[in-house]
Scaffold this motif. Sequence first.
Motif, PDB file in Angstrom:
ATOM      1  N   UNK A 231       0.811  -1.226   0.000  1.00 23.97           N
ATOM      2  CA  UNK A 231       0.000   0.000   0.000  1.00 23.97           C
ATOM      3  C   UNK A 231       0.842   1.272   0.000  1.00 23.97           C
ATOM      4  N   UNK A 232       1.892   1.302   0.805  1.00 23.91           N
ATOM      5  CA  UNK A 232       2.739   2.494   0.863  1.00 23.91           C
ATOM      6  C   UNK A 232       3.561   2.653  -0.413  1.00 23.91           C
ATOM      7  N   UNK A 233       4.036   1.540  -0.976  1.00 26.53           N
ATOM      8  CA  UNK A 233       4.778   1.620  -2.235  1.00 26.53           C
ATOM      9  C   UNK A 233       3.861   2.113  -3.356  1.00 26.53           C
ATOM     10  N   UNK A 234       2.630   1.607  -3.387  1.00 27.56           N
ATOM     11  CA  UNK A 234       1.649   2.074  -4.359  1.00 27.56           C
ATOM     12  C   UNK A 234       1.426   3.575  -4.210  1.00 27.56           C
ATOM     13  N   UNK A 235       1.260   4.057  -2.984  1.00 29.32           N
ATOM     14  CA  UNK A 235       0.995   5.478  -2.753  1.00 29.32           C
ATOM     15  C   UNK A 235       2.173   6.358  -3.159  1.00 29.32           C
ATOM     16  N   UNK A 236       3.403   5.896  -2.872  1.00 29.78           N
ATOM     17  CA  UNK A 236       4.570   6.737  -3.114  1.00 29.78           C
ATOM     18  C   UNK A 236       5.057   6.690  -4.556  1.00 29.78           C
ATOM     19  N   UNK A 237       4.929   5.539  -5.219  1.00 26.67           N
ATOM     20  CA  UNK A 237       5.516   5.379  -6.545  1.00 26.67           C
ATOM     21  C   UNK A 237       4.500   5.439  -7.681  1.00 26.67           C
ATOM     22  N   UNK A 238       3.286   4.964  -7.441  1.00 24.29           N
ATOM     23  CA  UNK A 238       2.317   4.859  -8.520  1.00 24.29           C
ATOM     24  C   UNK A 238       1.243   5.946  -8.486  1.00 24.29           C
ATOM     25  N   UNK A 239       1.209   6.733  -7.429  1.00 25.50           N
ATOM     26  CA  UNK A 239       0.208   7.793  -7.304  1.00 25.50           C
ATOM     27  C   UNK A 239       0.891   9.109  -6.948  1.00 25.50           C
ATOM     28  N   UNK A 240       0.128  10.173  -6.992  1.00 28.81           N
ATOM     29  CA  UNK A 240       0.684  11.493  -6.747  1.00 28.81           C
ATOM     30  C   UNK A 240      -0.041  12.163  -5.578  1.00 28.81           C
ATOM     31  N   UNK A 241       0.609  13.229  -5.090  1.00 27.83           N
ATOM     32  CA  UNK A 241       0.018  14.106  -4.077  1.00 27.83           C
ATOM     33  C   UNK A 241      -0.246  13.402  -2.744  1.00 27.83           C
ATOM     34  N   UNK A 243       0.995  12.672   1.072  1.00 31.32           N
ATOM     35  CA  UNK A 243       1.880  13.372   2.019  1.00 31.32           C
ATOM     36  C   UNK A 243       3.101  12.534   2.375  1.00 31.32           C
ATOM     37  N   UNK A 244       4.123  13.224   2.873  1.00 31.74           N
ATOM     38  CA  UNK A 244       5.384  12.563   3.181  1.00 31.74           C
ATOM     39  C   UNK A 244       5.278  11.635   4.383  1.00 31.74           C
ATOM     40  N   UNK A 245       4.234  11.801   5.212  1.00 28.39           N
ATOM     41  CA  UNK A 245       4.141  10.915   6.364  1.00 28.39           C
ATOM     42  C   UNK A 245       3.840   9.471   5.965  1.00 28.39           C
ATOM     43  N   UNK A 246       3.478   9.246   4.676  1.00 28.17           N
ATOM     44  CA  UNK A 246       3.306   7.872   4.197  1.00 28.17           C
ATOM     45  C   UNK A 246       4.632   7.117   4.288  1.00 28.17           C
ATOM     46  N   UNK A 247       5.740   7.831   4.068  1.00 31.82           N
ATOM     47  CA  UNK A 247       7.065   7.197   4.203  1.00 31.82           C
ATOM     48  C   UNK A 247       7.299   6.715   5.628  1.00 31.82           C
ATOM     49  N   UNK A 248       6.829   7.474   6.592  1.00 32.88           N
ATOM     50  CA  UNK A 248       6.963   7.061   7.989  1.00 32.88           C
ATOM     51  C   UNK A 248       6.146   5.802   8.262  1.00 32.88           C
ATOM     52  N   UNK A 249       4.942   5.718   7.674  1.00 36.60           N
ATOM     53  CA  UNK A 249       4.128   4.502   7.824  1.00 36.60           C
ATOM     54  C   UNK A 249       4.862   3.305   7.226  1.00 36.60           C
ATOM     55  N   UNK A 250       5.508   3.524   6.067  1.00 37.82           N
ATOM     56  CA  UNK A 250       6.267   2.438   5.433  1.00 37.82           C
ATOM     57  C   UNK A 250       7.381   1.938   6.350  1.00 37.82           C
ATOM     58  N   UNK A 251       8.114   2.853   6.962  1.00 38.42           N
ATOM     59  CA  UNK A 251       9.204   2.457   7.865  1.00 38.42           C
ATOM     60  C   UNK A 251       8.656   1.705   9.073  1.00 38.42           C
ATOM     61  N   UNK A 252       7.546   2.194   9.625  1.00 42.00           N
ATOM     62  CA  UNK A 252       6.960   1.527  10.791  1.00 42.00           C
ATOM     63  C   UNK A 252       6.445   0.133  10.434  1.00 42.00           C
ATOM     64  N   UNK A 253       5.866  -0.013   9.235  1.00 37.19           N
ATOM     65  CA  UNK A 253       5.369  -1.329   8.820  1.00 37.19           C
ATOM     66  C   UNK A 253       6.524  -2.297   8.573  1.00 37.19           C
ATOM     67  N   UNK A 254       7.631  -1.804   8.021  1.00 36.79           N
ATOM     68  CA  UNK A 254       8.802  -2.664   7.837  1.00 36.79           C
ATOM     69  C   UNK A 254       9.321  -3.135   9.192  1.00 36.79           C
ATOM     70  N   UNK A 255       9.386  -2.202  10.138  1.00 35.71           N
ATOM     71  CA  UNK A 255       9.845  -2.570  11.487  1.00 35.71           C
ATOM     72  C   UNK A 255       8.893  -3.568  12.131  1.00 35.71           C
ATOM     73  N   UNK A 256       7.577  -3.342  11.980  1.00 34.65           N
ATOM     74  CA  UNK A 256       6.599  -4.266  12.556  1.00 34.65           C
ATOM     75  C   UNK A 256       6.671  -5.631  11.879  1.00 34.65           C
ATOM     76  N   UNK A 257       6.874  -5.632  10.548  1.00 34.81           N
ATOM     77  CA  UNK A 257       6.988  -6.904   9.842  1.00 34.81           C
ATOM     78  C   UNK A 257       8.203  -7.697  10.279  1.00 34.81           C
ATOM     79  N   UNK A 258       9.341  -7.009  10.442  1.00 36.44           N
ATOM     80  CA  UNK A 258      10.548  -7.691  10.914  1.00 36.44           C
ATOM     81  C   UNK A 258      10.360  -8.220  12.330  1.00 36.44           C
ATOM     82  N   UNK A 259       9.664  -7.450  13.154  1.00 39.34           N
ATOM     83  CA  UNK A 259       9.408  -7.906  14.520  1.00 39.34           C
ATOM     84  C   UNK A 259       8.535  -9.157  14.530  1.00 39.34           C
ATOM     85  N   UNK A 260       7.513  -9.176  13.672  1.00 41.67           N
ATOM     86  CA  UNK A 260       6.650 -10.354  13.595  1.00 41.67           C
ATOM     87  C   UNK A 260       7.420 -11.570  13.064  1.00 41.67           C
TER      88      UNK A 260
END
Length: 274
Positions: A231-241, A243-260
């Motif tokens: 979802x975050x990759x779709x928002x950042x690379x395939x769509x426009x406009x 906000x930059x806080x989507x990048x923060x969600x991506x980092x948090x999801x990567x961290x949560x995924x690694x933790x799981x």
Amino acid sequence: MNLEKREIILREIQYWRRSKVLPEQYCDFLTNLYNDETEVKDSNPISLRNLQQGSIKIWLFGFGIISLIFLISLYFSVFPWPLQLATALCVLIVCYGYSAVYRDRNNMISLVLAGAGSVLTLGFGLWLIALHDLDPGFWRPLLIAGCGLLWVILGFLLRISLLHFCGFAFWALLYAGFFGQQRPDASILELELLYLPLCVLMVWLSWLLHHRVNSVSGVYLGVGTALWIMPEIDALLLRQDFPQWVSLILILKIAAGLALLFIFRKKWITWVTS
């Protein structure tokens, strides 16, 4: 021992090692027992040792293959379209067919041929679309869907996990492109709802099939892991406009995924390696 019989035994030992029929240390012991490098002939026909020996058949075969590649590249555009289609199919059948033949004989050659066939599948498709001025809005998605289906099937049959994964990756790309056209202004919540159910489905299939079809368990787990951050990759690379806080969600999801993955490492490693 007869040289031919020795080669057969060594190939069987390598097959036992890849399929994990025997533990690694037993395979090493048997390989050292039967592998006499001064007597065993290299089973790879295009190895440096065989090329150094100057076999005229190997050099003529290489010359013929290189010449055929250049002839197809230079004159493919002037072929009539039935001959273009037949040429592409023949090349792909040869690549994938010999990949299947060498799958248990020489894993490296098999992977190279499968990779070449996959690149040529996409390349020939794009080339034919450009040569005949076909509508890219219709034929490119159709080509992506066809490549994904072909790679999923061949990756499963040839037991090539990367090819199997690439098939699902192309379907995910098609899925993202379709919903990008249908909902170009989708919110991040809508994107999460588009991908996360598929993520859960693929992880569940990985757990369900690891006892029955364990060769695909790791692939499905990898696909589910990729869909987790899609979802975050779709928002950042395939769509426009967005906000930059989507990048923060991506980092948090990567961290949560690694933790799981770390917490449940004993379970999912069993799925992948069983």
